[in-house]
Design a protein around this motif. Structure first.
Motif, PDB file in Angstrom:
ATOM      1  N   GLY A   1       0.796  -1.217   0.000  1.00  0.00           N
ATOM      2  CA  GLY A   1       0.000   0.000   0.000  1.00  0.00           C
ATOM      3  C   GLY A   1       0.833   1.273   0.000  1.00  0.00           C
ATOM      4  O   GLY A   1       0.297   2.366  -0.249  1.00  0.00           O
ATOM      5  N   LYS A   2       2.134   1.162   0.259  1.00  0.00           N
ATOM      6  CA  LYS A   2       2.991   2.354   0.297  1.00  0.00           C
ATOM      7  C   LYS A   2       3.149   2.990  -1.077  1.00  0.00           C
ATOM      8  O   LYS A   2       3.427   4.187  -1.167  1.00  0.00           O
ATOM      9  N   ILE A   3       2.972   2.202  -2.127  1.00  0.00           N
ATOM     10  CA  ILE A   3       3.101   2.794  -3.467  1.00  0.00           C
ATOM     11  C   ILE A   3       1.962   3.770  -3.727  1.00  0.00           C
ATOM     12  O   ILE A   3       2.137   4.747  -4.462  1.00  0.00           O
ATOM     13  N   LEU A   4       0.786   3.531  -3.135  1.00  0.00           N
ATOM     14  CA  LEU A   4      -0.316   4.476  -3.280  1.00  0.00           C
ATOM     15  C   LEU A   4       0.009   5.786  -2.576  1.00  0.00           C
ATOM     16  O   LEU A   4      -0.271   6.876  -3.109  1.00  0.00           O
ATOM     17  N   VAL A   5       0.621   5.707  -1.398  1.00  0.00           N
ATOM     18  CA  VAL A   5       0.998   6.919  -0.652  1.00  0.00           C
ATOM     19  C   VAL A   5       2.085   7.674  -1.411  1.00  0.00           C
ATOM     20  O   VAL A   5       2.035   8.919  -1.518  1.00  0.00           O
ATOM     21  N   ALA A   6       3.054   6.956  -1.960  1.00  0.00           N
ATOM     22  CA  ALA A   6       4.112   7.599  -2.738  1.00  0.00           C
ATOM     23  C   ALA A   6       3.525   8.325  -3.941  1.00  0.00           C
ATOM     24  O   ALA A   6       3.903   9.471  -4.244  1.00  0.00           O
ATOM     25  N   ALA A   7       2.581   7.661  -4.637  1.00  0.00           N
ATOM     26  CA  ALA A   7       1.972   8.281  -5.809  1.00  0.00           C
ATOM     27  C   ALA A   7       1.172   9.518  -5.422  1.00  0.00           C
ATOM     28  O   ALA A   7       1.227  10.553  -6.108  1.00  0.00           O
ATOM     29  N   ALA A   8       0.420   9.454  -4.323  1.00  0.00           N
ATOM     30  CA  ALA A   8      -0.367  10.603  -3.882  1.00  0.00           C
ATOM     31  C   ALA A   8       0.536  11.787  -3.524  1.00  0.00           C
ATOM     32  O   ALA A   8       0.205  12.950  -3.801  1.00  0.00           O
ATOM     33  N   ALA A   9       1.693  11.493  -2.913  1.00  0.00           N
ATOM     34  CA  ALA A   9       2.633  12.569  -2.569  1.00  0.00           C
ATOM     35  C   ALA A   9       3.209  13.209  -3.826  1.00  0.00           C
ATOM     36  O   ALA A   9       3.297  14.444  -3.925  1.00  0.00           O
ATOM     37  N   LEU A  10       3.586  12.380  -4.800  1.00  0.00           N
ATOM     38  CA  LEU A  10       4.147  12.925  -6.040  1.00  0.00           C
ATOM     39  C   LEU A  10       3.104  13.733  -6.800  1.00  0.00           C
ATOM     40  O   LEU A  10       3.422  14.762  -7.405  1.00  0.00           O
ATOM     41  N   GLU A  11       1.849  13.265  -6.792  1.00  0.00           N
ATOM     42  CA  GLU A  11       0.790  14.028  -7.462  1.00  0.00           C
ATOM     43  C   GLU A  11       0.576  15.373  -6.772  1.00  0.00           C
ATOM     44  O   GLU A  11       0.190  16.371  -7.408  1.00  0.00           O
ATOM     45  N   LYS A  12       0.827  15.431  -5.471  1.00  0.00           N
ATOM     46  CA  LYS A  12       0.709  16.689  -4.730  1.00  0.00           C
ATOM     47  C   LYS A  12       1.925  17.584  -4.943  1.00  0.00           C
ATOM     48  O   LYS A  12       1.896  18.783  -4.632  1.00  0.00           O
ATOM     49  N   GLY A  13       3.007  16.977  -5.465  1.00  0.00           N
ATOM     50  CA  GLY A  13       4.213  17.755  -5.739  1.00  0.00           C
ATOM     51  C   GLY A  13       5.185  17.797  -4.587  1.00  0.00           C
ATOM     52  O   GLY A  13       6.010  18.718  -4.497  1.00  0.00           O
ATOM     53  N   ILE A  14       5.132  16.802  -3.679  1.00  0.00           N
ATOM     54  CA  ILE A  14       6.058  16.778  -2.553  1.00  0.00           C
ATOM     55  C   ILE A  14       6.858  15.476  -2.572  1.00  0.00           C
ATOM     56  O   ILE A  14       6.371  14.426  -2.983  1.00  0.00           O
ATOM     57  N   SER A  15       8.100  15.562  -2.151  1.00  0.00           N
ATOM     58  CA  SER A  15       8.968  14.391  -2.001  1.00  0.00           C
ATOM     59  C   SER A  15       9.961  14.693  -0.879  1.00  0.00           C
ATOM     60  O   SER A  15      11.152  14.936  -1.107  1.00  0.00           O
ATOM     61  N   PRO A  16       9.482  14.700   0.351  1.00  0.00           N
ATOM     62  CA  PRO A  16      10.289  15.184   1.482  1.00  0.00           C
ATOM     63  C   PRO A  16      11.349  14.183   1.933  1.00  0.00           C
ATOM     64  O   PRO A  16      11.323  13.008   1.589  1.00  0.00           O
ATOM     65  N   VAL A  17      12.262  14.696   2.737  1.00  0.00           N
ATOM     66  CA  VAL A  17      13.237  13.882   3.459  1.00  0.00           C
ATOM     67  C   VAL A  17      12.833  13.931   4.936  1.00  0.00           C
ATOM     68  O   VAL A  17      12.619  14.999   5.498  1.00  0.00           O
ATOM     69  N   PHE A  18      12.717  12.732   5.544  1.00  0.00           N
ATOM     70  CA  PHE A  18      12.287  12.646   6.950  1.00  0.00           C
ATOM     71  C   PHE A  18      13.365  11.945   7.779  1.00  0.00           C
ATOM     72  O   PHE A  18      14.072  11.054   7.289  1.00  0.00           O
ATOM     73  N   ASP A  19      13.456  12.362   9.036  1.00  0.00           N
ATOM     74  CA  ASP A  19      14.294  11.655   9.991  1.00  0.00           C
ATOM     75  C   ASP A  19      13.502  10.439  10.496  1.00  0.00           C
ATOM     76  O   ASP A  19      12.350  10.575  10.918  1.00  0.00           O
ATOM     77  N   CYS A  20      14.110   9.260  10.436  1.00  0.00           N
ATOM     78  CA  CYS A  20      13.439   8.021  10.845  1.00  0.00           C
ATOM     79  C   CYS A  20      14.224   7.393  11.999  1.00  0.00           C
ATOM     80  O   CYS A  20      15.050   6.489  11.814  1.00  0.00           O
ATOM     81  N   PRO A  21      14.002   7.868  13.220  1.00  0.00           N
ATOM     82  CA  PRO A  21      14.794   7.428  14.381  1.00  0.00           C
ATOM     83  C   PRO A  21      14.349   6.057  14.885  1.00  0.00           C
ATOM     84  O   PRO A  21      13.313   5.515  14.492  1.00  0.00           O
ATOM     85  N   SER A  22      15.132   5.531  15.800  1.00  0.00           N
ATOM     86  CA  SER A  22      14.826   4.210  16.355  1.00  0.00           C
ATOM     87  C   SER A  22      13.531   4.226  17.157  1.00  0.00           C
ATOM     88  O   SER A  22      12.832   3.215  17.255  1.00  0.00           O
ATOM     89  N   GLY A  23      13.177   5.375  17.745  1.00  0.00           N
ATOM     90  CA  GLY A  23      11.967   5.476  18.548  1.00  0.00           C
ATOM     91  C   GLY A  23      10.691   5.504  17.735  1.00  0.00           C
ATOM     92  O   GLY A  23       9.591   5.440  18.299  1.00  0.00           O
ATOM     93  N   GLY A  24      10.829   5.624  16.409  1.00  0.00           N
ATOM     94  CA  GLY A  24       9.665   5.601  15.546  1.00  0.00           C
ATOM     95  C   GLY A  24       8.949   6.935  15.476  1.00  0.00           C
ATOM     96  O   GLY A  24       9.522   7.991  15.779  1.00  0.00           O
ATOM     97  N   TYR A  25       7.674   6.878  15.070  1.00  0.00           N
ATOM     98  CA  TYR A  25       6.871   8.096  14.874  1.00  0.00           C
ATOM     99  C   TYR A  25       5.535   7.911  15.583  1.00  0.00           C
ATOM    100  O   TYR A  25       4.833   6.930  15.369  1.00  0.00           O
ATOM    101  N   ARG A  26       5.213   8.882  16.436  1.00  0.00           N
ATOM    102  CA  ARG A  26       3.939   8.852  17.155  1.00  0.00           C
ATOM    103  C   ARG A  26       3.053   9.960  16.575  1.00  0.00           C
ATOM    104  O   ARG A  26       3.332  11.145  16.784  1.00  0.00           O
ATOM    105  N   PRO A  27       1.982   9.602  15.834  1.00  0.00           N
ATOM    106  CA  PRO A  27       1.145  10.619  15.197  1.00  0.00           C
ATOM    107  C   PRO A  27       0.521  11.585  16.200  1.00  0.00           C
ATOM    108  O   PRO A  27       0.436  12.779  15.937  1.00  0.00           O
ATOM    109  N   ASN A  28       0.055  11.079  17.323  1.00  0.00           N
ATOM    110  CA  ASN A  28      -0.476  11.943  18.384  1.00  0.00           C
ATOM    111  C   ASN A  28      -0.320  11.208  19.715  1.00  0.00           C
ATOM    112  O   ASN A  28       0.100  10.041  19.758  1.00  0.00           O
ATOM    113  N   LEU A  29      -0.660  11.867  20.791  1.00  0.00           N
ATOM    114  CA  LEU A  29      -0.417  11.311  22.115  1.00  0.00           C
ATOM    115  C   LEU A  29      -1.279  10.087  22.414  1.00  0.00           C
ATOM    116  O   LEU A  29      -0.942   9.294  23.299  1.00  0.00           O
TER     117      LEU A  29
END
Length: 465
Positions: free
Chosen positions: A272-300
């Motif tokens: 399913g990640k290819i759909l997210v990649a395509a949606a980002a490219l269609e929006k015109g974004i291709s960011p660089v993110f820090d991907c730490p060992s602690g992961g990503y918490r969307p909200n508390l």
């Protein structure tokens, strides 16, 4: 017996809600009723002769009863004649005769049902020369879910059901079908149906079956330039040559009747990640993110989303250092959950939902529509996200949460990426016109995602593909 069968079939046509089993039980009663009426007529005639006189009352009753017997006899003979002349045009009657008429001269057993062939003419379903009136499936379980079965007791499924009218020769949609129908009317001793040719390729289907041996799942191969299905395999399957009651009692732990390629709903996972990649490219974004060992918490209120290496390291008693900074190309090659959950949130839930709708991930696909039925996939499920649904958006962005897809849906998305974003309706029968769909992706987006997928196979987590 034939008269009794015809009498029962008159009731079947008038009241289609009656079951064939009930008809079989009523046949002796119908037979007895017919001869009782005949016996009463004889008694009335004898009584009239012995009385030696006529009364107006007796004469009227006699005439009414005589007309009733004549009308009943004429109806039986007319229906019997219709079976002799064009009974093959009544599929339900043919099925009834196959199931309950065990006589060696049963005319239903002489109907030669058309073959079902693969794209190169190899038989997938044909008449069994050793058992007149029965079907044989040379490839056994390999095509069981899509070709289906035709059995005198268990009924029909798959293409055997959807194309029933075509296979027994009663459709008249084309010149060849009309010619075959006329030949069947003129030569009732050799009634033949029409052959059905598919887009599937037996050699590829058998290879898929060999690769899936002992596993549960599905393999779908689609020609992205036409939508033609080349492989449509589901495992585990069943052998249509050896049908057994255990398949239908609801207690099969392997669910062998389930066509997982079309009806199985699964989390998309990293696909399913290819759909997210395509949606980002269609929006015109291709960011660089820090991907730490602690992961990503969307909200508390949500747990941290981590990369799979974190859990592998922890099993080994080691500490996962994290991927560090990743761009989209490297993140897809590494299948980073941290990156794509963050990317999905930045794209936004509403835009992801729109992309899913454009790719058919909120609907079902009709694979084939025949005269007697259709074959269709289950509807994929994608939640109605908004930009405020950060937690759910993050989960869906890594193919988890409320997102469920069939293998067919994902094969169509992969095919569209391989064809510069263009998509075609899936088709199963050769000769069915190819039908273009609205593009899933823009050409530039499709080419960019295709390059990232190729990189993942050559240098990333897809090396085993």
């Amino acid at each position: 017996m034939d008269s009794c069968l015809s009498l029962c079939m008159i009731s079947w046509r008038v009241a289609p809600w009656l079951k064939a089993d009930a008809l079989a039980r009523c046949m002796p009663l119908a037979h007895a009723a017919f001869w009782c009426l005949a016996g009463l007529l004889v008694l009335l005639l004898l009584g009239r002769a012995l009385a030696g006189r006529k009364t107006r009352t007796f004469g009227r009753a006699y005439r009414i009863f005589f007309l009733l017997v004549v009308a009943l006899s004429a109806a039986i003979l007319a229906y019997q004649a219709s079976w002799q002349l064009a009974g093959f045009a009544r599929p339900e009657f043919v099925t009834f005769m196959k199931r309950y008429n065990r006589r060696p001269d049963n005319p239903a057993a002489r109907i030669v049902r058309g073959k079902i062939r693969d794209a190169r003419g190899e038989a997938l379903a044909e008449m069994d020369p050793d058992h007149p009136g029965r079907r044989r499936y040379p490839h056994g379980p390999a095509f069981c879910h899509i070709v289906g079965y035709e059995h005198p007791f268990y009924g029909m499924s798959g293409l055997e059901l959807a194309e029933q009218d075509f296979l027994v020769g009663i459709t008249r949609d084309s010149d060849s079908e009309r010619d075959q129908f006329r030949r069947n009317l003129l030569n009732r001793d050799e009634i033949r149906g029409n052959d059905l040719t598919l887009t599937l390729q037996a050699a590829l289907q058998e290879e898929a079956a060999a690769l899936m041996k002992g596993r549960k799942g599905a393999v779908v191969v689609i020609d992205p330039s036409t939508g033609a299905l080349l492989v449509f395999y589901s495992a585990p399957g069943f052998d249509p040559n050896r049908m057994a009651p255990g398949l239908f009692d609801g207690g099969d732990p392997d669910a062998r009747l389930l066509n997982r390629a079309a009806r199985g709903l699964y989390p998309a996972g990293s696909a399913g990640k290819i759909l997210v990649a395509a949606a980002a490219l269609e929006k015109g974004i291709s960011p660089v993110f820090d991907c730490p060992s602690g992961g990503y918490r969307p909200n508390l209120s949500t747990r941290a989303i981590r990369d799979h290496e974190y859990y592998e390291y922890r099993k080994q008693g080691r500490e996962w250092p994290g991927h560090g900074r990743l761009n989209m190309r490297d993140a897809l090659a590494k299948s980073s959950n941290v990156y794509f959950s963050r990317l999905g949130v930045q794209v936004g839930g509403a835009r992801l939902r729109a992309a899913a709708e454009r790719c058919g991930l909120t609907r079902y696909w009709v694979i084939h529509e025949g005269p007697a039925g259709s074959l269709a996939s289950a509807a994929a499920r994608f939640p109605a996200l908004s930009d405020d649904d950060i937690g759910r958006t993050a989960q869906v962005s890594i193919g988890q949460g409320d997102m469920l897809v069939t293998p067919l849906h994902m094969a169509m998305i992969a095919g569209a990426i391989g064809r510069n974003g263009s998509a075609w309706k899936p088709r199963l029968v050769a000769g069915t016109p190819a039908q273009a769909l609205d593009p899933f992706f823009s050409p530039a987006c499709a080419r960019a995602v295709a390059g990232m997928m190729r990189n993942a196979v050559l240098h990333g987590t897809g090396r085993g593909a």
